[in-house]
Design a protein around this motif. Structure first.
Motif, PDB file in Angstrom:
ATOM      1  N   GLU A 322       0.834  -1.205   0.000  1.00 37.87           N
ATOM      2  CA  GLU A 322       0.000   0.000   0.000  1.00 37.87           C
ATOM      3  C   GLU A 322       0.875   1.264   0.000  1.00 37.87           C
ATOM      4  OE1 GLU A 322      -3.944  -1.170   2.334  1.00 37.87           O
ATOM      5  OE2 GLU A 322      -2.167  -1.490   3.574  1.00 37.87           O
ATOM      6  N   THR A 323       1.563   1.486  -1.098  1.00 40.41           N
ATOM      7  CA  THR A 323       2.524   2.588  -1.186  1.00 40.41           C
ATOM      8  C   THR A 323       1.936   3.953  -0.814  1.00 40.41           C
ATOM      9  OG1 THR A 323       3.537   1.336  -2.983  1.00 40.41           O
ATOM     10  CG2 THR A 323       4.350   3.569  -2.623  1.00 40.41           C
ATOM     11  N   PRO A 324       0.705   4.298  -1.243  1.00 38.56           N
ATOM     12  CA  PRO A 324       0.162   5.589  -0.825  1.00 38.56           C
ATOM     13  C   PRO A 324      -0.036   5.689   0.686  1.00 38.56           C
ATOM     14  CG  PRO A 324      -1.024   4.750  -2.728  1.00 38.56           C
ATOM     15  CD  PRO A 324      -0.159   3.635  -2.232  1.00 38.56           C
ATOM     16  N   GLU A 325      -0.037   4.539   1.369  1.00 39.64           N
ATOM     17  CA  GLU A 325      -0.264   4.544   2.804  1.00 39.64           C
ATOM     18  C   GLU A 325       1.016   4.371   3.610  1.00 39.64           C
ATOM     19  OE1 GLU A 325      -3.566   2.005   3.800  1.00 39.64           O
ATOM     20  OE2 GLU A 325      -4.800   2.861   2.207  1.00 39.64           O
ATOM     21  N   ILE A 326       2.168   4.539   2.936  1.00 34.16           N
ATOM     22  CA  ILE A 326       3.419   4.778   3.663  1.00 34.16           C
ATOM     23  C   ILE A 326       3.967   6.149   3.285  1.00 34.16           C
ATOM     24  CG2 ILE A 326       3.983   2.310   3.761  1.00 34.16           C
ATOM     25  CD1 ILE A 326       6.311   3.162   1.695  1.00 34.16           C
ATOM     26  N   TYR A 327       3.250   6.856   2.406  1.00 34.49           N
ATOM     27  CA  TYR A 327       3.697   8.157   1.917  1.00 34.49           C
ATOM     28  C   TYR A 327       3.840   9.143   3.077  1.00 34.49           C
ATOM     29  CZ  TYR A 327       3.873  12.393  -0.926  1.00 34.49           C
ATOM     30  OH  TYR A 327       4.253  13.577  -1.516  1.00 34.49           O
ATOM     31  N   GLY A 328       4.981   9.772   3.171  1.00 36.49           N
ATOM     32  CA  GLY A 328       5.253  10.695   4.271  1.00 36.49           C
ATOM     33  C   GLY A 328       5.890  10.020   5.461  1.00 36.49           C
ATOM     34  N   ALA A 329       5.912   8.681   5.425  1.00 32.53           N
ATOM     35  CA  ALA A 329       6.571   7.920   6.492  1.00 32.53           C
ATOM     36  C   ALA A 329       7.643   7.005   5.917  1.00 32.53           C
ATOM     37  CB  ALA A 329       5.537   7.092   7.260  1.00 32.53           C
ATOM     38  N   GLU A 330       7.873   7.113   4.604  1.00 36.79           N
ATOM     39  CA  GLU A 330       8.811   6.196   3.953  1.00 36.79           C
ATOM     40  C   GLU A 330      10.230   6.347   4.496  1.00 36.79           C
ATOM     41  OE1 GLU A 330       8.874   9.914   1.312  1.00 36.79           O
ATOM     42  OE2 GLU A 330       7.385   8.776   2.450  1.00 36.79           O
ATOM     43  N   LEU A 381      -0.486  11.458   5.828  1.00 34.93           N
ATOM     44  CA  LEU A 381       0.742  11.373   6.629  1.00 34.93           C
ATOM     45  C   LEU A 381       0.478  10.662   7.949  1.00 34.93           C
ATOM     46  CD1 LEU A 381       2.053  15.027   6.116  1.00 34.93           C
ATOM     47  CD2 LEU A 381       2.642  12.980   4.782  1.00 34.93           C
ATOM     48  N   GLU A 382      -0.612  11.034   8.600  1.00 32.41           N
ATOM     49  CA  GLU A 382      -0.967  10.394   9.864  1.00 32.41           C
ATOM     50  C   GLU A 382      -1.303   8.924   9.649  1.00 32.41           C
ATOM     51  OE1 GLU A 382      -4.042  11.027  13.635  1.00 32.41           O
ATOM     52  OE2 GLU A 382      -4.435  12.025  11.713  1.00 32.41           O
ATOM     53  N   LYS A 383      -2.058   8.641   8.587  1.00 33.96           N
ATOM     54  CA  LYS A 383      -2.423   7.262   8.286  1.00 33.96           C
ATOM     55  C   LYS A 383      -1.176   6.422   8.001  1.00 33.96           C
ATOM     56  CE  LYS A 383      -5.567   4.592   5.326  1.00 33.96           C
ATOM     57  NZ  LYS A 383      -6.540   4.672   4.213  1.00 33.96           N
ATOM     58  N   SER A 384      -0.236   6.987   7.271  1.00 38.10           N
ATOM     59  CA  SER A 384       0.980   6.267   6.913  1.00 38.10           C
ATOM     60  C   SER A 384       1.822   5.929   8.134  1.00 38.10           C
ATOM     61  CB  SER A 384       1.812   7.096   5.931  1.00 38.10           C
ATOM     62  OG  SER A 384       1.135   7.257   4.704  1.00 38.10           O
ATOM     63  N   LEU A 385       1.959   6.890   9.042  1.00 37.16           N
ATOM     64  CA  LEU A 385       2.775   6.662  10.233  1.00 37.16           C
ATOM     65  C   LEU A 385       2.203   5.537  11.090  1.00 37.16           C
ATOM     66  CD1 LEU A 385       3.489  10.391  11.021  1.00 37.16           C
ATOM     67  CD2 LEU A 385       5.249   8.664  10.564  1.00 37.16           C
ATOM     68  N   GLY A 386       0.875   5.449  11.143  1.00 37.76           N
ATOM     69  CA  GLY A 386       0.259   4.334  11.859  1.00 37.76           C
ATOM     70  C   GLY A 386       0.333   3.048  11.075  1.00 37.76           C
ATOM     71  N   GLY A 387       0.270   3.159   9.732  1.00 39.59           N
ATOM     72  CA  GLY A 387       0.268   1.972   8.895  1.00 39.59           C
ATOM     73  C   GLY A 387       1.571   1.207   8.916  1.00 39.59           C
ATOM     74  N   ILE A 388       2.707   1.923   8.948  1.00 39.25           N
ATOM     75  CA  ILE A 388       3.979   1.201   8.906  1.00 39.25           C
ATOM     76  C   ILE A 388       4.267   0.480  10.218  1.00 39.25           C
ATOM     77  CG2 ILE A 388       4.958   2.772   7.197  1.00 39.25           C
ATOM     78  CD1 ILE A 388       6.734   3.874   9.473  1.00 39.25           C
ATOM     79  N   ALA A 389       3.465   0.743  11.253  1.00 39.04           N
ATOM     80  CA  ALA A 389       3.641  -0.008  12.505  1.00 39.04           C
ATOM     81  C   ALA A 389       3.416  -1.498  12.277  1.00 39.04           C
ATOM     82  CB  ALA A 389       2.695   0.524  13.577  1.00 39.04           C
ATOM     83  N   LYS A 390       2.678  -1.860  11.212  1.00 39.97           N
ATOM     84  CA  LYS A 390       2.464  -3.274  10.888  1.00 39.97           C
ATOM     85  C   LYS A 390       3.788  -3.976  10.602  1.00 39.97           C
ATOM     86  CE  LYS A 390      -0.276  -2.849   7.299  1.00 39.97           C
ATOM     87  NZ  LYS A 390      -0.277  -1.379   7.077  1.00 39.97           N
TER      88      LYS A 390
END
Length: 524
Positions: A322-330, A381-390
């Motif tokens: 889900e690349t758009p959902e790590i955007y800003g946290a990559e 950005l907020e969603k991504s930061l939480g998403g990469i916790a997976k």
């Protein structure tokens, strides 16, 4: 009161009633409401009084934030104040917006040696004749083009246990016959990226260990010719991989009859499988989050990350996507890349998405969805930061394009859209034999031929939609369990499911409609 670690997302349990809001990092400008907060509520330890109504999972400012100033959660930037924000005020889309800021990629700066488990975990898997390991035992009916979708479904329907239970009754070790159809396959550039993606996806499914046998059915005149599909994917027709076209077979009824005959001829051999203990190193787990909320990055995603750390320690593989959902946290992932080249691959995919959105006059912040925002997520950005916790805390060892075969061990990244069915389809094509899917708003997703576990972020969702959920991580929010404890519980659930225990979505019969290959490029 729970103690809050400097490590984002780590909340240790406490035997006393937890405070009304959660602080995730000492540098944060906001805290997260555990439940609904009303005006006048004093937030212990913050010196802040809530102003107005704050929904569960939403953010409260703990200091005054000037217009244009960065807003931080997880110790990271999640957006910029679009107007002055007072301490105690609700922080959301009405006063926070996206903005440009520099990310320090610091390639490989945070890599570390992975401590391997002393005693390898095992699950009861299915060992194919060529040594591949399966978690399920299906027969699949794939289509080269949408024009053959109806006959494929008719073939699979003949073997449905809920319609014709007597047909598969003599074959209890066969999990089912599934038709995985799609809406593409013609009117595309025969040399273009769109057709290449479809062929790679179909090829990955045709070779997936969870299929004991596969039929591939076409119409006959489509752009996605079966012969070319087989050639590009290195596939050859064999006893358990059959292909044919409607036009060559003589029409719909004859094609359905032919398909039923071919599947019937595979059942006896497919039924001979027996499960046996195999190392957890054979697990390839696709990581998904859908219907995310403000709790996703606090409970279910970090718990899944803790399970991923265990999986990697046992030699297994986890696929973050889900690349758009790590955007800003990559930048938090590039720091964990084992080599600069791996990190650069990830950045290249981010740049591709920026260009892709620009060409279509879209914005990366179109993600999050309306439901995500209602659950407390303000920006991508907020969603991504939480998403990469997976992804836990392990090293990033490789980056793959959509539906590419995953052959690395450890944590890898696959480039996919954020839309869950498309993303998971790519992961399964790449070899995922288990999907772990966190959700805060609720999800009814399922997958075939790969089982999917759905993990709830909060008690309210669990109580409301328990029939679709496999695990509840709400006990992290209440302080009853730690992230590590939930991670251990989830890891065991992964092993049990890989061993044959049915997931909720499998019980409900999900999986065939959720096969959605990524379509890009012009359709003419």
């Amino acid at each position: 009161m729970p103690s809050i670690s400097e490590d984002p997302c780590v909340v240790t349990p406490s035997p006393v009633t937890p405070p009304p809001a959660i602080r995730l990092h000492s540098r944060d400008d906001v805290v997260i409401a555990r439940g609904q907060l009303v005006g006048g509520t004093i937030l212990p330890g913050e010196g802040v009084t809530v102003s107005g109504l704050i929904p569960p999972g939403h953010k409260v400012a703990v200091r005054a934030i000037a217009e244009g100033e960065a807003v931080r959660r997880y110790g990271q930037i999640i957006g910029f104040a679009s107007r002055p924000i007072a301490a105690g005020e609700h922080v959301h889309t009405h006063n926070v917006a996206m903005g440009e800021f520099a990310r320090d990629y610091a390639f490989c700066a945070d890599t570390k040696t992975t401590a391997m488990a002393a005693t390898p975990a095992t699950f009861n898997g299915i060992v194919r004749a060529d040594g591949r390991i399966a978690t399920r035992n299906y027969i699949g009916v794939l289509t080269s083009v949408n024009c053959s979708a109806t006959v494929a479904r008719a073939i699979a329907d003949h073997f449905r246990r809920d319609i014709h239970p007597e047909v598969l009754a003599p074959f209890p070790n066969v999990d089912g016959v599934v038709a995985l159809t799609h809406g593409a396959g013609c009117a595309v550039d025969p040399e273009g990226e769109g057709l290449a993606l479809l062929q790679r996806t179909l090829g990955g499914y045709a070779a997936h260990p969870n299929f004991a046998g596969v039929l591939v059915i076409g119409l006959g005149c489509e752009t996605n010719q079966i012969s070319r599909l087989m050639e590009t994917q290195g596939l050859k027709e064999a006893e358990f991989l059959k292909t044919f076209n409607i036009q060559d077979t003589g029409g719909t009824a004859k094609t359905v009859a032919r398909g039923i005959e071919l599947v019937g001829g595979m059942l006896a051999e497919a039924n001979q499988v027996k499960r046996q203990p195999v190392p957890a190193a054979h697990l390839v787990v696709g990581l998904q989050c859908g219907g995310s909320d403000g709790y996703s990055g606090i409970s279910a995603n970090p718990a899944l990350g803790a399970a991923v750390d265990r999986l990697v320690a046992h030699g297994g593989t986890a696929i973050l996507s889900e690349t758009p959902e790590i955007y800003g946290a990559e930048h938090l992932l590039t720091r964990r890349a084992v080599t600069r080249a791996v990190g650069e691959k990830l950045v290249a995919r981010i740049r591709w998405w920026e260009d892709y959105c620009a060409r279509h006059h879209a914005a990366m912040n179109n993600n999050p969805s309306a439901g995500n925002k209602a659950g407390g997520l303000t920006t991508v950005l907020e969603k991504s930061l939480g998403g990469i916790a997976k992804a836990g805390h392990t090293n990033l060892v490789e980056v793959y394009e959509y539906a590419q075969h995953v052959d690395a061990k450890g944590l890898v990244f696959m480039d996919t859209p954020g839309y869950d069915p498309i993303s998971a389809t790519g992961q399964v094509a790449g070899g995922a034999n288990l999907i772990c899917f966190t959700t805060g708003r609720g999800s009814a997703y399922g997958c075939a031929p790969t089982p999917s576990l759905k993990i709830a972020t909060n008690d309210a969702l669990w109580n409301r939609q328990q029939e679709d959920m496999d695990l509840n991580c709400g006990s992290i929010l209440s302080g009853q369990k730690s992230i590590d404890e939930m991670g251990a519980e989830l890891f065991q659930l992964m092993l049990d499911t890989a061993s044959g225990t049915l997931s909720r979505s499998e019980i409900h019969g999900y999986g065939q409609n959720e096969f959605v290959p990524w379509q890009i490029g012009a359709i003419t």
